[in-house]
Design a protein around this motif. Structure first.
Motif, PDB file in Angstrom:
ATOM      1  N   ASP A  37       7.666  -4.973   1.100  1.00 44.05           N
ATOM      2  CA  ASP A  37       7.480  -6.113   2.163  1.00 44.05           C
ATOM      3  C   ASP A  37       8.493  -6.036   3.183  1.00 44.05           C
ATOM      4  OD1 ASP A  37       5.393  -7.891   1.538  1.00 44.05           O
ATOM      5  OD2 ASP A  37       6.441  -8.387   0.091  1.00 44.05           O
ATOM      6  N   GLU A  38       8.916  -4.764   3.363  1.00 45.23           N
ATOM      7  CA  GLU A  38       9.981  -4.290   4.147  1.00 45.23           C
ATOM      8  C   GLU A  38       9.355  -3.375   5.598  1.00 45.23           C
ATOM      9  OE1 GLU A  38      14.162  -2.321   2.998  1.00 45.23           O
ATOM     10  OE2 GLU A  38      12.219  -1.258   2.464  1.00 45.23           O
ATOM     11  N   ASP A  39       9.730  -3.532   6.829  1.00 44.55           N
ATOM     12  CA  ASP A  39       9.371  -2.706   7.950  1.00 44.55           C
ATOM     13  C   ASP A  39      10.089  -1.419   7.797  1.00 44.55           C
ATOM     14  OD1 ASP A  39      11.564  -2.962   9.316  1.00 44.55           O
ATOM     15  OD2 ASP A  39      10.794  -4.892  10.200  1.00 44.55           O
ATOM     16  N   LEU A  40       9.674  -0.445   8.478  1.00 44.12           N
ATOM     17  CA  LEU A  40      10.240   0.936   8.423  1.00 44.12           C
ATOM     18  C   LEU A  40      11.778   0.876   8.864  1.00 44.12           C
ATOM     19  CD1 LEU A  40       7.317   2.847   9.637  1.00 44.12           C
ATOM     20  CD2 LEU A  40       7.984   2.337   7.437  1.00 44.12           C
ATOM     21  N   VAL A  99       4.803  10.446   2.172  1.00 45.28           N
ATOM     22  CA  VAL A  99       4.982  10.323   3.629  1.00 45.28           C
ATOM     23  C   VAL A  99       6.415   9.915   3.802  1.00 45.28           C
ATOM     24  CG1 VAL A  99       4.179   9.737   5.734  1.00 45.28           C
ATOM     25  CG2 VAL A  99       2.594  10.576   4.340  1.00 45.28           C
ATOM     26  N   PRO A 134      16.141   5.823  -7.082  1.00 42.19           N
ATOM     27  CA  PRO A 134      15.393   6.075  -5.574  1.00 42.19           C
ATOM     28  C   PRO A 134      14.398   7.071  -5.421  1.00 42.19           C
ATOM     29  CG  PRO A 134      17.759   7.183  -5.881  1.00 42.19           C
ATOM     30  CD  PRO A 134      17.323   6.429  -7.051  1.00 42.19           C
ATOM     31  N   GLY A 184      17.955   8.939   1.401  1.00 41.69           N
ATOM     32  CA  GLY A 184      16.673   8.269   1.464  1.00 41.69           C
ATOM     33  C   GLY A 184      15.928   7.540   0.384  1.00 41.69           C
ATOM     34  N   GLY A 185      14.986   7.035   0.620  1.00 38.50           N
ATOM     35  CA  GLY A 185      14.337   6.278  -0.720  1.00 38.50           C
ATOM     36  C   GLY A 185      13.048   5.596  -0.361  1.00 38.50           C
ATOM     37  N   PHE A 186      12.582   4.981  -0.978  1.00 33.55           N
ATOM     38  CA  PHE A 186      11.183   4.251  -0.963  1.00 33.55           C
ATOM     39  C   PHE A 186      11.139   3.045  -0.161  1.00 33.55           C
ATOM     40  CE2 PHE A 186      10.157   6.381  -4.870  1.00 33.55           C
ATOM     41  CZ  PHE A 186       8.874   7.414  -4.418  1.00 33.55           C
ATOM     42  N   VAL A 187      10.250   2.891   0.988  1.00 32.02           N
ATOM     43  CA  VAL A 187       9.955   1.727   1.491  1.00 32.02           C
ATOM     44  C   VAL A 187       9.741   0.576   0.670  1.00 32.02           C
ATOM     45  CG1 VAL A 187       8.772   0.501   3.671  1.00 32.02           C
ATOM     46  CG2 VAL A 187       9.545   3.212   3.648  1.00 32.02           C
ATOM     47  N   ARG A 188      10.075  -0.517   0.572  1.00 42.25           N
ATOM     48  CA  ARG A 188       9.549  -1.575  -0.366  1.00 42.25           C
ATOM     49  C   ARG A 188       8.339  -2.170   0.214  1.00 42.25           C
ATOM     50  NH1 ARG A 188      15.875  -3.884  -1.581  1.00 42.25           N
ATOM     51  NH2 ARG A 188      16.402  -1.986  -2.577  1.00 42.25           N
ATOM     52  N   VAL A 247       9.127   8.784   6.639  1.00 44.25           N
ATOM     53  CA  VAL A 247       9.552   8.438   8.199  1.00 44.25           C
ATOM     54  C   VAL A 247      10.772   8.601   8.280  1.00 44.25           C
ATOM     55  CG1 VAL A 247       9.204   6.562   9.854  1.00 44.25           C
ATOM     56  CG2 VAL A 247       7.570   6.521   8.006  1.00 44.25           C
ATOM     57  N   ARG A 268      -1.031  -3.244   3.266  1.00 48.00           N
ATOM     58  CA  ARG A 268      -0.128  -2.494   3.742  1.00 48.00           C
ATOM     59  C   ARG A 268      -0.300  -1.210   4.358  1.00 48.00           C
ATOM     60  NH1 ARG A 268       5.860  -2.333   3.742  1.00 48.00           N
ATOM     61  NH2 ARG A 268       6.356  -1.457   5.381  1.00 48.00           N
ATOM     62  N   ALA A 303       2.613   7.271  -1.417  1.00 50.74           N
ATOM     63  CA  ALA A 303       4.196   6.731  -1.394  1.00 50.74           C
ATOM     64  C   ALA A 303       4.691   7.074   0.041  1.00 50.74           C
ATOM     65  CB  ALA A 303       5.012   7.595  -2.244  1.00 50.74           C
ATOM     66  N   VAL A 304       5.643   6.111   0.276  1.00 50.39           N
ATOM     67  CA  VAL A 304       5.940   5.968   1.881  1.00 50.39           C
ATOM     68  C   VAL A 304       7.682   5.927   1.613  1.00 50.39           C
ATOM     69  CG1 VAL A 304       6.392   4.962   4.117  1.00 50.39           C
ATOM     70  CG2 VAL A 304       4.178   5.294   3.085  1.00 50.39           C
ATOM     71  N   ASP A 361      13.753   8.866   5.176  1.00 48.80           N
ATOM     72  CA  ASP A 361      14.657   9.766   4.963  1.00 48.80           C
ATOM     73  C   ASP A 361      15.717   9.698   6.198  1.00 48.80           C
ATOM     74  OD1 ASP A 361      14.418  10.911   2.408  1.00 48.80           O
ATOM     75  OD2 ASP A 361      12.629  12.200   3.334  1.00 48.80           O
ATOM     76  N   PRO A 389       4.850  -4.478   7.794  1.00 44.21           N
ATOM     77  CA  PRO A 389       4.218  -5.035   6.828  1.00 44.21           C
ATOM     78  C   PRO A 389       2.933  -6.066   7.203  1.00 44.21           C
ATOM     79  CG  PRO A 389       6.702  -5.476   6.442  1.00 44.21           C
ATOM     80  CD  PRO A 389       6.646  -5.095   7.628  1.00 44.21           C
ATOM     81  N   PHE A 395       6.288   2.743  -7.191  1.00 41.67           N
ATOM     82  CA  PHE A 395       6.288   2.695  -5.807  1.00 41.67           C
ATOM     83  C   PHE A 395       5.419   1.907  -5.358  1.00 41.67           C
ATOM     84  CE2 PHE A 395       3.455   6.247  -6.455  1.00 41.67           C
ATOM     85  CZ  PHE A 395       2.368   5.926  -5.715  1.00 41.67           C
ATOM     86  N   PRO A 396       5.705   1.260  -4.187  1.00 41.67           N
ATOM     87  CA  PRO A 396       4.685   0.478  -3.842  1.00 41.67           C
ATOM     88  C   PRO A 396       3.457   1.123  -3.110  1.00 41.67           C
ATOM     89  CG  PRO A 396       6.645  -0.027  -2.544  1.00 41.67           C
ATOM     90  CD  PRO A 396       6.804   0.964  -3.398  1.00 41.67           C
TER      91      PRO A 396
END
Lengths: 252, 252
Positions: free
Chosen positions: A54-57, A105, B3, A48-52, A107, B103, A13-14, A17, B96, B9-10
């Motif tokens: 299709d979303e960049d960091l 992880v 969250p 913080g939260g999860f990166v979706r 970022v 990914r 999971a990415v 934070d 992405p 999670f992806p």
DNA sequence: GCAATAGTGTCTATTAGACAATATTTC
DNA sequence: GAAATATTGTCTAATAGACACTATTGC
């Protein structure tokens, strides 16, 4: 295993934070949110939260920042200076046991914002507050301090890294202006440096230094404001991002 | 989505990529490996690979570094200075579409090593080489250059970020010694600065500066070596990691 | 001898930091 | 006027950079 075989990889999971810093009442403060769930339920943590999928960091970090503070972020390249905050990547934390539930992880990103109205809770009704960083870091990551419990997960370390980044980066960049409103005085900028570094600076030498550094400050028309004594000129941040010569943090 | 809901999670793959820099024949060089598979089959790329399920990020980077070069890495905190290289986290890249298959988030690391014997191919028989960084970066990430094709994926940008980190960090830290063997002369250290920055430095001022910075260099017994002219004293890296005052990169 | 690199000394323009003095506001 | 802050000026010690000069090797 072939080093790039896409069908055989451990699942991660990415998350992003955020270390969101501001200066309030002459103290460097960070945004903390109270966790509503296990683990660390009820503890303070960094937002913080999860990166979706299709979303960049950077977008994920900007989205979380907006959700928590209402601030729009802008990248350092852009010369924008609305009510947006400075946002940059800080570092990535990925120890296998940093989250007890699974391999996560994170970022981490660093955001610098001017003093804001009271923080608004995220959509999920967590409470949020600005706390002086010494209070959140008291005694290091594993202290039993007077100011409450340690931050959740490895967030104390992430916060410490973010604070150190901010402290060193305002030496050689114009980043301290990110803590100020769009128009500000030399004295206000000096109080930012004093709060972030935790030192007192000579107002006269500071004034000569910042006004003499090309591209750092741009005078805004003929203007003044009050803070107590004689009115001061108003400035906005100039185009320079790297300061040469740098501001020097006084010796310890 | 809550969250921190661990069940939704992806899925991401997490890799480490390495910018391994060294100075050879008065030029800053990076380690490149030839890809054996699609995508970018036959292209040059930075060495790297998947992070394993129970491995932290630094360990993964150190493992990849050892596989590619035989170097053991040490963290900056440790005072070790065997045949190990300097290794630090650089930044994380997670657009992405940076890998067409899936990914992938890559935690790039920067390694600095002394001049090494010819690179040895990894266990999977990819070929590897040291190439001057200008050759690998010619004309930016999207050039059709004289020196061959661009690096695979977003590796040109990662390499550029690593090179810039090294160039700026040797200004205010003792990191330049990581490019030198355990014992070295002031002239050898100066040639490192000249190669990394791509400038010529005054040998006399340089000598006065580095030998006058406390904790930077420690004389090793009474000793000399030859490089052409009069024998020079041998030094090893001192304990200081931050240089005060810093080495100043000449103006552009 | 000459070429090359190592190392020390000297000079100058610039700068960081200490601090005096003045200016302009609120109370 | 007193207190507070802003702004300019002056002095001094330290430093970066230019560069002359000497030292020690290989040829």
């Amino acid at each position: 295993m072939s080093p790039y075989d896409p069908s055989a990889f451990p699942p991660f999971a990415v998350t992003v934070d955020l270390v969101v810093l501001t200066v309030r009442r002459h103290a460097l403060c960070a945004l903390a949110v109270r966790r509503g769930e296990e683990p660390f339920q009820g503890c303070w943590a960094l937002p913080g939260g999860f990166v979706r999928a299709d979303e960049d960091l950077t977008s994920a970090a900007a989205r979380e920042l907006a959700e928590e503070t209402g601030l729009s972020a802008h990248h350092p390249q852009e010369a924008v200076r609305d009510n947006g905050a400075h946002l940059e990547q800080l570092a990535t934390y990925g120890d296998p046991d940093r989250d007890p539930r699974m391999r996560v992880v994170s970022v981490a990103h660093l955001a610098l914002a001017p003093d804001l109205p009271a923080p608004r809770p995220g959509g999920d009704a967590r409470s949020a507050r600005w706390a002086p960083v010494e209070e959140l870091l008291e005694g290091g990551p594993d202290r039993v301090g007077a100011g409450g419990e340690p931050l959740a997960f490895d967030h104390a370390r992430i916060l410490a890294d973010g604070v150190e980044r901010a402290r060193s980066k305002i030496e050689y960049s114009s980043l301290a202006t990110a803590f100020c409103p769009a128009e500000f005085t030399v004295g206000e900028l000096r109080r930012v440096y004093e709060a972030v570094w935790g030192v007192a600076l000579d107002p006269r030498n500071f004034h000569r230094k910042v006004t003499g550094t090309p591209g750092f400050l741009v005078p805004v028309g003929g203007t003044t404001t009050r803070q107590g004594g004689r009115p001061a000129q108003l400035f906005r941040a100039g185009g320079a991002t790297l300061l040469n010569p740098p501001m020097l943090r006084p010796e310890v």
